[in-house]
Enzyme design. Structure first.
Site, PDB file in Angstrom:
ATOM      1  N   GLU A 185      24.872 -14.183  31.465  1.00  0.00           N
ATOM      2  CA  GLU A 185      23.549 -13.580  31.416  1.00  0.00           C
ATOM      3  C   GLU A 185      23.471 -12.372  32.329  1.00  0.00           C
ATOM      4  OE1 GLU A 185      18.857 -14.794  32.025  1.00  0.00           O
ATOM      5  OE2 GLU A 185      20.394 -16.260  32.478  1.00  0.00           O
ATOM      6  N   GLN A 215      16.473 -21.142  26.275  1.00  0.00           N
ATOM      7  CA  GLN A 215      17.107 -21.516  27.534  1.00  0.00           C
ATOM      8  C   GLN A 215      16.138 -22.300  28.417  1.00  0.00           C
ATOM      9  OE1 GLN A 215      17.638 -18.361  30.384  1.00  0.00           O
ATOM     10  NE2 GLN A 215      19.726 -18.992  30.809  1.00  0.00           N
TER      11      GLN A 215
END
Lengths: 387, 335, 387, 335
Positions: free
Chosen positions: C244, C124
């Protein structure tokens, strides 16, 4: 470093202890009702007559010129003996230091001894409906009356502790309407019987009328009752606020006595008392000890002239206030948990714990909320940006 | 798996909420502090008419044949309104106990008789002096005694709407209701009922505080815009969210007599008490001095939460009960 | 309300449990070292081959079209069996939901199956040196290269988990230099072997090179690797951020398994285990249960279409993140307290507890610090003013 | 009553601080993570020269004849610098034990020999493989054994500068040093020494964090201007203030053999551990990801605080020890 008391100090402790054992009254009840207030004043008059009301003050005003150490010893013994909180405390602990520092000789002579004896009882007029944490938002005003040689006060003060029973009020009023925030305020002393003053009792959490709202409508105060210079009340008041937050109001004796009684309660309630509660009790006891010794550190530094009066000293009093106010809540919460289903009773022998719990909850709020105090510690002790 | 209430359940909850909004506002609760009745006038009969009191009785006994899952939603409302009447004791504890025991007095209760109760862990009941019956526990059995047959010594609670007293009565085989299993179930129902009320109390204290800090201004801004205030209230909101879930889960366990019911009830009671106490502290702190008066409504709810947290088992007591079954629980939960 | 699983779900659980018991590897070590990463990928390939890598995905991409309930059951069993955290998780749990929602069919077909098998591993690229909690402060830029049919990326990404071992990066870049804050960002997919990309491993608290800094200097990305529309990356990314913070990454199985192991540890360490520790353990266990059931509430509402995708749903995921991240710290702190002097060991059988503690400390920081999450709860759930 | 240090005490502290600033900066601590020596090169001899190691030995044994009150100020500095060497074990524990027991080996130690120690509650020593002596406890007695006579099994600590090992040795009457009273005193000295180090660690972690949050900007302002950050750090600062006071108080008690010494030491250790752990959490949280790397210095201090909090008695262990004397303490404190 010398952590012992002198023989003279030990002797003073013994003398105080003996006198208190013989004289402390039982079951005066709350001092925050009209009748209770009168009963408490009687007891405080007894203290005064024995010259125990204000041991650290000059003899001329009813004290003994005692040292700060002796004052701390007196306070430890006072609470250890189970004596009640003082209904005259706002005068003695908050106003008097300011009078000693800023008052004229005439004011000292006229007020201090009467305050110590309880003849005059003083309530604090700080907060207003729109000036709580933001004390600089004070809007009550003082208008000059040149002809009469004084000022005319108008506005509203709130959360005035024991305001319904006291004879006098001290507080800040806006004397210069064009000045902003901390400027243009004046510190006034006011008889509550003055025409134009109306006092409305307000019931506190515990059901006592321990608060009052004070409404002022053109109430006259002579120049002789201005404390310090006109328009400089903020600086004068901050000295008092420092006292309220710091050492003088919250002597360690109170928390040590509560912690000791908590230990006794724990032993009595042993059936329900598991180790989880014991662990919390020990933590609270340690904190009460830490507070005692921290006070001794503070007093040592004051007496040595280290960092007294500095900005960081004011910020230090914020650390102290955070600590004792949260400790006091914790001590009482634990007592309620030990009492279990009896915790909620407000009659019978356990009732003082609930009353104490309710009282403890005011600690993190008054004299500057703990949120404000944490800001002060972060900004003035640690140097974080104010934003 | 479907962990939500259905539309009927929410609709019934909403109807009771509307009734309590109308009849049991803060002024009505204040009334109970001072009246000699110890009730909100006229409210019990309304609740009886709506079927709330007899919710858990079978239809054959005049009840609605509903379940604890239905009832906890209602008890959250009772908490949110600080209802002074002994709804938990009567509707959650006594009704199912009498029904399950085949005791005919269940009909009287469904028709509006009130039941006060002293939990097996406590010394006090609320409203014992004005109730029709008193429920007592001894040696693992529940006993129901008509009020004229008990003697009552009044006590004062910090929550003036809780009309406390100690109760003594001659208990014997003839006063016992049902068996030990039903008595144990009655205790769990009472503890769970209080847990549901605590959730309602926490929710109400949060709502009152949110309203206040949005309006109250200091330093030129609403105090609710300060991060410290936000974080106090966010922590309370999170605690409430998870406590409510445990309350709903325990209600389902109780309805289905799951083996872990006692543990689930104790989880619910301990977390709901904690959420309510945390919220009470945050609410008072965020109000400041105004919250510290009896003129403001906050104290009506705050004091109730203090009292309930130490009734029918404290959080620590309930955690000890969970501890006893922990090793087994950790193994069994996913069987 | 129905809190039981169906016979088919029970059967699925039994099947998963049996397979895991037979196949879960022991002692793979950390997945955040180069060697460990390779060993973990091998295990995840085994999972993929058994179609357990992504049970809730369509069969075409390697899944089983399993329901959310089955996915939760799988996760519970996965952690219950002591299987290791997934090194492919940032792709599977953070990027894939975004591709499912915003990706082209070509992107889905090209990426998803390879991601599930571990052939492509995704890191990420969110944070930058000056864009942490304030993610809208992203400064890395994307410049249009019309001739080449794509974009040139330059700048720096930090705290890129497992960035040193992954093959690909997904992240936000500023494609419109005149737009401010949340606007003018584009969501890119990038091969880390692209010329102009330099990856520098950064050692994490636990000593593993689990972080990386990624430096980009005119690295080319074709149009086919833009996810969603150019300049609309913020909205695309927020869907991922929701994942997330919320349900998918933190399945309750992990905390339940930790809590269950903590109960075992408590029984083993019984000598030192007093009731104060027991009380904390029970609290933590209850919280793990509460988290499990709260997840079931959330999933029920998602499946019923209640408040899915609403703002309050995003804020709900903030409550969830606060709860699990603090719970995880509490569980591990308690384990260290039970281990006493053995807590500090990073060799031997107790070492996973210290490693787990260190890992848990990242929970309150990443994916939006808990301070930011509390603001979100206060503002969006409670309606407090943003200021 | 005078609760402060004198100018000489502060001056000695400042001199040691200057030495440690120069010789034991973060790079030196990092060096100890990887070197085979397990020491900061050359530092021990400097400390020996300054008299720090032998502070508590009488002048007749080559020491400075100072007290625990003098030493705790120095140990706070050792903590603030995450000193890897076994200063507590040697200067606070071994030196006074050997001196009081009339053991001649005190001279060797005062002259620079190092002593590793396994507390009676622990299984590990630091630096036992490179120390000159190892101190062990058994059956209430302390034993000092030369390193060649012990066998050592190394272990890895989360704090790489702590060179951990288990130690076994043949203990007998001939290895014992002093009596049970001295052994008990040695334990208290070690626990107090760690408490002082924890205060230094907390202070350093706070300082590092304050520097960071004043500089680091997000949302256009320094993160240190956010109220949540301020409150985290203010809470740590308050905890540290009161913990330090208890450490100083306990040092005085130890020097004066006060009846409450053990209780005071336990109060100090439990509160100092708590302050350090609270500060470690706050410091990491206020740093965010940068604090979560080994490139940043914070971890050197944070990991030390985690380890010390569970060595020579955890906070919970020390609170249990206070509990044992609580009823007496509450009565006696003001005699």
């Amino acid at each position: 470093m010398d952590l012992g008391f002198s023989p003279a100090e030990h002797a003073f402790r013994a003398e105080v202890r003996a006198w208190l054992e013989a004289n402390v009254p039982r079951d005066l009840g709350s001092g925050d009702t009209r009748d209770g207030f009168a009963r408490h004043l009687e007891w405080e008059r007894t203290l005064f007559d024995a010259r125990y009301a204000v041991v650290s003050w000059p003899e001329a005003y009813g004290g003994r010129d005692a040292s700060l150490w002796e004052w701390l010893i007196f306070e430890e013994e006072y609470y250890r003996a189970g004596a009640p909180q003082r209904v005259t405390q706002n005068g003695i602990f908050l106003l008097a230091p300011t009078i000693f520092e800023f008052g004229t000789q005439e004011q000292k002579d006229r007020i201090l001894r009467r305050m110590a004896s309880g003849e005059q009882t003083w309530a604090q007029g700080w907060s207003e409906p729109n000036a709580g944490s933001d004390l600089a938002g004070i809007a009550s005003r003082a208008v000059r009356d040149e002809a009469a040689g004084g000022w005319r006060l108008s506005g509203q003060k709130t959360w005035t502790t024991r305001g319904a029973f006291c004879t006098h009020l001290f507080g800040l009023f806006r004397s210069d309407p064009d000045a902003e925030r901390h400027h243009g305020l004046t510190y006034f002393l006011l008889e509550l019987s003055t025409p134009g003053v109306t006092v409305r009792p307000v019931e506190r959490l515990d059901g006592d009328e321990g608060f009052a709202e004070v409404f002022l409508d053109d109430a006259f105060v002579p120049d002789a009752d201005v404390l310090g210079e006109p328009n400089e009340g903020w600086g004068v008041a901050m000295a008092t606020t420092g006292s309220e937050r710091g050492l003088t109001l919250r002597s360690p004796g109170r928390f040590l006595a509560t912690a000791a009684r908590l230990v006794e309660l724990f032993e009595e309630q042993a059936v329900d008392a598991d180790d989880a509660l014991r662990d919390r009790m020990v933590s609270a006891y340690i904190d009460a000890e830490a507070y005692r010794w921290q006070t001794f550190v503070t007093v040592t530094r004051m007496l040595d002239g280290r960092d007294a009066g500095s900005e960081s000293s004011g910020a230090h009093s914020s650390m102290v206030k955070l600590f004792w106010s949260e400790l006091d809540v914790r001590l009482h919460e634990l007592a309620l948990d030990l009492l279990g289903p009896h915790a909620e009773l407000v009659d019978g022998p356990t009732a003082p714990w609930m009353k104490g719990y309710e009282f403890s909850l005011s600690g993190p709020i008054y004299a500057g909320t703990n949120e404000i105090q944490r800001n002060v510690v972060a900004e003035r002790v640690l140097g974080l940006p104010r934003r | 798996m479907h962990f939500d209430f259905d539309d009927d359940q929410y609709a019934f909850r909403d109807a009771v909420r509307a009734l309590l909004d109308e009849r049991c506002g803060p002024d009505a609760v204040r009334g109970a502090w001072t009246s000699n009745e110890g009730h909100v006038p006229g409210l019990w009969s309304k609740l009886t008419e709506m079927g709330v009191i007899g919710m858990l009785a079978p239809e054959s006994a005049g009840g609605l044949g509903l379940s604890a899952v239905d009832l906890v939603l209602i008890l959250e409302e009772a908490g949110a309104h600080a209802l002074p009447d002994p709804l938990v004791e009567t509707a959650a504890v006594a009704v199912p106990l009498l029904a399950d025991a085949g005791d005919d007095r269940v009909r009287e209760v469904v028709d509006g008789a009130t039941v006060a109760a002293v939990s097996p862990l406590d010394d006090f009941a609320i409203n014992a002096d004005v109730a029709d019956y008193v429920l007592l526990f001894r040696d693992g059995l529940a006993h129901l005694v008509a009020r004229p047959d008990v003697s009552v010594v009044p006590h004062r609670s910090v929550d003036g709407a809780r009309r406390l007293s100690t109760v003594t009565a001659d208990l014997s085989d003839t006063t016992a209701v049902g068996n030990a299993g039903l008595a144990a179930r009655a205790f769990d129902a009472g503890a769970l009922g209080l847990a549901a009320e605590q959730c309602g109390l926490a929710q109400r204290m949060l709502a009152i505080t949110v309203d206040y800090v949005r309006e109250r201004r200091q330093f030129g801004v609403p105090v609710g815009s300060f991060q410290a205030v936000k974080h106090h209230l966010a922590n309370s909101r999170v605690a409430l969210e998870f406590a409510r879930t445990l309350v709903h889960r325990a209600a389902y366990s109780l309805d289905h007599d799951e083996p872990a019911t006692a543990a689930h009830v104790s989880m619910a009671k301990s977390k709901a008490d904690e959420a309510a106490l945390l919220t009470a502290r945050a609410a008072l702190q965020c109000h400041g001095a105004i919250g510290y008066t009896t003129e403001h409504d906050l104290h009506l709810f705050m004091k109730r939460s203090w009292a309930l947290a130490r009734s029918w088992g404290s959080p620590a007591w309930h955690r000890r009960r969970v501890a006893a079954s922990l090793a087994r629980l950790a193994q069994e939960e996913f069987a």
